[in-house]
Design a protein around this motif. Structure first.
Motif, mmCIF file in Angstrom:
data_model
loop_
_atom_site.group_PDB
_atom_site.id
_atom_site.type_symbol
_atom_site.label_atom_id
_atom_site.label_comp_id
_atom_site.label_asym_id
_atom_site.label_seq_id
_atom_site.Cartn_x
_atom_site.Cartn_y
_atom_site.Cartn_z
ATOM 1 N N UNK A 36 -45.292 -35.046 29.741
ATOM 2 C CA UNK A 36 -44.770 -36.355 29.381
ATOM 3 C C UNK A 36 -45.786 -37.029 28.473
ATOM 4 N N UNK A 37 -45.642 -38.314 28.290
ATOM 5 C CA UNK A 37 -46.540 -38.979 27.348
ATOM 6 C C UNK A 37 -47.988 -38.988 27.819
ATOM 7 N N UNK A 38 -48.181 -38.913 29.133
ATOM 8 C CA UNK A 38 -49.530 -39.066 29.673
ATOM 9 C C UNK A 38 -50.244 -37.754 29.951
ATOM 10 N N UNK A 39 -49.515 -36.810 30.513
ATOM 11 C CA UNK A 39 -50.217 -35.606 30.940
ATOM 12 C C UNK A 39 -49.290 -34.400 30.977
ATOM 13 N N UNK A 40 -49.925 -33.245 31.161
ATOM 14 C CA UNK A 40 -49.206 -31.981 31.307
ATOM 15 C C UNK A 40 -48.743 -31.864 32.751
ATOM 16 N N UNK A 41 -47.468 -31.525 32.938
ATOM 17 C CA UNK A 41 -46.903 -31.450 34.279
ATOM 18 C C UNK A 41 -46.874 -30.031 34.823
ATOM 19 N N UNK A 42 -46.557 -29.079 33.970
ATOM 20 C CA UNK A 42 -46.390 -27.710 34.457
ATOM 21 C C UNK A 42 -46.640 -26.748 33.304
ATOM 22 N N UNK A 43 -47.256 -25.593 33.621
ATOM 23 C CA UNK A 43 -47.492 -24.536 32.631
ATOM 24 C C UNK A 43 -47.163 -23.189 33.261
ATOM 25 N N UNK A 44 -46.911 -22.202 32.431
ATOM 26 C CA UNK A 44 -46.668 -20.853 32.953
ATOM 27 C C UNK A 44 -47.958 -20.024 32.900
ATOM 28 N N UNK A 45 -47.858 -18.769 33.371
ATOM 29 C CA UNK A 45 -49.047 -17.901 33.437
ATOM 30 C C UNK A 45 -49.612 -17.625 32.048
#
Length: 658
Positions: free
Chosen positions: A199-208
């Motif tokens: 979102x505008x503030x931060x990374x929420x989820x990433x993959x391997x």
């Protein structure tokens, strides 16, 4: 007690009587009021009970007639009442048969059902109970039940009522979505591309792949923003595009930029960002897919540098470069081509090459361009008129141009102005022609001179023979010696004339190559030339059969062997003919144990009229003829010799000399 005190007591007694009567009156009034209140309360209570009974009946009617299934059961799960919707849903009718709801619960949900209904008894209600049940014919259904207890007048729970909602389709959809989510998770985690949700503030989820790509763990990423992993020189551009995306100005964009690996290494990644919007079309999240193009970027950077380098080379090289499309229209011409042709770049671009230039042999140009359009490379020469009308000779090397799909989309030609070389070549051809004519004249002259010189020599020889025969009885020894000496001089002169004729034709007559058995050649020479009795000519190892002109080869071996056998002063003379296979060449050696040749003559002896000592029988031509013949066979000839020990003549003949 005096009368005054009695009077006071009487008055006090009267006051007490009056107070008591007043209290009794007030008590009677309050009793009447309480009675009326109690009577009104009883009437109100009866009305409330009647109203409650009516509302309960109405409520029962409402539940009976609602669309969703409605069921009343006792605390042992036995159905007491149910509406038509419940009958239709379950497939049973409580008026026709006993129904126990516990028996309809799927075995996988029995423990959960026990816990849920225990909670119902304690709390008095049950919300959102979800389980799988078996309706008629053991058909599986998913249900959601909201239930409450029913109490008697003593506030004791006597039954439970509940509304049943069929959520089978909803659960199937949920399960399908769950399965799709699992599959999507597998795809996302197995993807070679880095995937990030932010979102505008931060990374929420990433993959391997994302964790492998930049070296951070999933937890570390969740405390970061995209700006944290972006190189500072690209940060402002990224922020601007991200802001445009969140403002709804753009829905997606792709950009290649630098990212910072956890180790500090700078990577070049291509990122494609897309918005994830809510039902109000507001951007909630951004989904990014990142691909490592560091090597590709490095290759492109090198390619760009190479392209710029070669563009500069092309622009400034002495070779003219012309680029054509599939219709032979000029697309590009470098400065060298402009200088060669005399036309400016503006005059050339867009013109048809075959029609624009005045080409003497235009058919050749057209046919060669057709070959290039067919995917073939070629080189050819054309005569062309430049802008000033001057005739020029151009050597053109052409090749097809391809697009990314591998289709021919035109051609590119490199042009070299060979006008000066062509003029020199024409001059050379004329000189060669003149030289051939001169050589032919010299050969004819040599034959004429040979014939004209030999004729008087034969006459002198005949006269000397006649004098010797006619006057042998008259001539003294001195006269006979002079006549013999005259015959020797005539023979030497004849040999010299023959040698000059052979020398003049040694490198001019055509080579008549055939298979030549060198063993036979040496045998013929041994039988033809004079070999002193103390000298032996031997072949230690059988010689090969080679492709050569038999007469020329015979001359080479005879001249060398002839020189060897007459310069041996030992009691036992030996001349050996040796060879070895030296790859592309045959190497031959003629070795003798004669007097040897001083080193200062090792090179001179191959020049014409150069001989060693005062041997009048030597013309000084034989070895020069040998060198001429060996040169024609692309070989070389040399000598190794030690005075007093012997000599080795070496020469080579190229196997494939044609």
């Amino acid at each position: 007690m005096d009368s005054k005190e009695v009077t006071l007591l009487k008055k006090a007694l009267e006051r007490q009587k009056m107070a008591r009567k007043q209290a009794e009156r007030i008590l009677e009034e309050k009793s009447n009021e309480l009675y009326e209140v109690a009577r009104h309360l009883r009437e109100s209570n009866n009305k409330l009970e009647n109203l409650l009974s009516e509302k309960t009946s109405e409520l029962d009617g409402v539940f009976i007639n609602i669309i969703d299934p409605y069921v009343v059961m006792d605390l042992s799960y036995n159905v007491v009442s149910m509406n038509q919707s419940a009958k239709d849903f379950l497939g049973y009718d409580h008026k026709e048969q006993d129904i126990n709801l516990w028996k309809l619960v799927h075995k996988d949900f029995m423990e959960y059902t026990i816990e849920s209904f225990s909670s119902l008894k304690e709390v008095g209600m049950l919300k959102n109970y979800r389980a799988k049940i078996l309706v008629k014919d053991d058909v599986e259904k998913w249900v959601e039940i909201n239930a409450s207890l029913i109490f008697n007048k003593e506030k004791q729970p006597i039954a439970a009522q509940g509304i049943v909602r069929d959520i089978t389709q909803e659960m199937e959809v949920t399960e399908m979505l769950s399965e799709q989510k699992r599959q999507l998770d597998i795809i996302v985690n197995a993807s070679p591309l880095g995937i990030v949700l932010a979102n505008t503030d931060k990374i929420l989820k990433v993959n391997h792949a994302m964790t492998n790509l930049l070296g951070y763990s999933s937890q570390e990423f969740q405390n970061m923003s995209i700006a944290d992993i972006t190189a500072s020189d690209d940060e402002e551009k990224s922020k601007l595009l991200m802001q445009q995306m969140y403002d709804g100005e753009i829905d997606d964009f792709t950009i290649s930029k630098k990212y910072i690996h956890k180790s500090g290494e700078i990577l070049y990644l291509k990122i494609s960002l897309n918005t994830v919007k809510n039902i109000r079309n507001e951007t909630r999240f951004v989904l990014g897919m990142l691909e490592d193009i560091t090597k590709q970027h490095e290759a492109e950077t090198k390619l760009k540098a190479e392209r710029e380098k070669y563009s500069n080379i092309i622009a400034n090289m002495n070779l003219g470069l012309l680029e054509l499309d599939e219709k032979d229209t000029i697309l590009l011409a470098n400065q060298s081509f402009c200088d060669m042709s005399g036309f400016s770049e503006n005059e050339l671009i867009g013109k048809n090459a075959t029609d624009f230039f005045h080409v003497e042999n235009k058919n050749v140009l057209t046919s060669k361009l057709k070959l290039e359009s067919g995917g073939e490379s070629n080189s050819f020469e054309v005569e062309i008129l430049n802008k000033l009308g001057e005739k020029k000779h151009w050597l053109i090397s052409g090749a097809p141009r391809y697009n990314e799909a591998g289709d021919v989309v035109g051609s590119v030609g490199v042009h070299l102005d060979v006008t000066k070389q062509k003029e020199l070549e024409l001059q050379k051809e004329q000189l060669v022609k003149d030289l051939e004519n001169s050589n032919q004249g010299l050969q004819e002259y040599a034959h004429i001179v040979s014939h004209d010189l030999k004729s008087p020599l034969r006459s002198i020889s005949a006269l000397a023979t006649w004098l010797s025969d006619d006057y042998k009885d008259v001539l003294d020894e001195g006269g006979k010696q002079n006549l013999a000496l005259m015959q020797e001089k005539v023979a030497s002169m004849d040999k010299l004339i023959h040698g000059i004729l052979e020398y003049s034709t040694a490198n001019s007559s055509a080579l008549d190559d055939s298979k030549v058995d060198l063993n036979e050649v040496i045998t013929d020479i041994g039988e033809t030339i004079f070999i002193p009795e103390h000298v032996k000519l031997v072949i230690p190892k059988e010689l090969p059969t080679i492709m050569a002109d038999r007469i020329k080869v015979h001359q080479v071996f005879q001249n060398i062997i002839g020189n060897a056998v007459v310069h041996i002063e030992r009691e036992v003379g030996l001349v050996e003919v040796l060879y070895k296979d030296d790859g592309d060449f045959w190497q031959f050696t003629i070795s003798d144990n004669g007097v040897g040749i001083p080193e200062e003559y090792h090179k001179k002896i191959f020049d014409i009229f150069q001989s060693i000592g005062n041997n009048e029988r030597s013309t000084g031509i034989g070895l020069s003829i040998v060198k001429k013949i060996i040169d024609r066979y692309q070989g070389r000839v040399w000598v190794d010799s030690i005075v007093g020990e012997g000599t080795q003549f070496h020469f080579t003949i190229k196997k494939d000399h044609n």
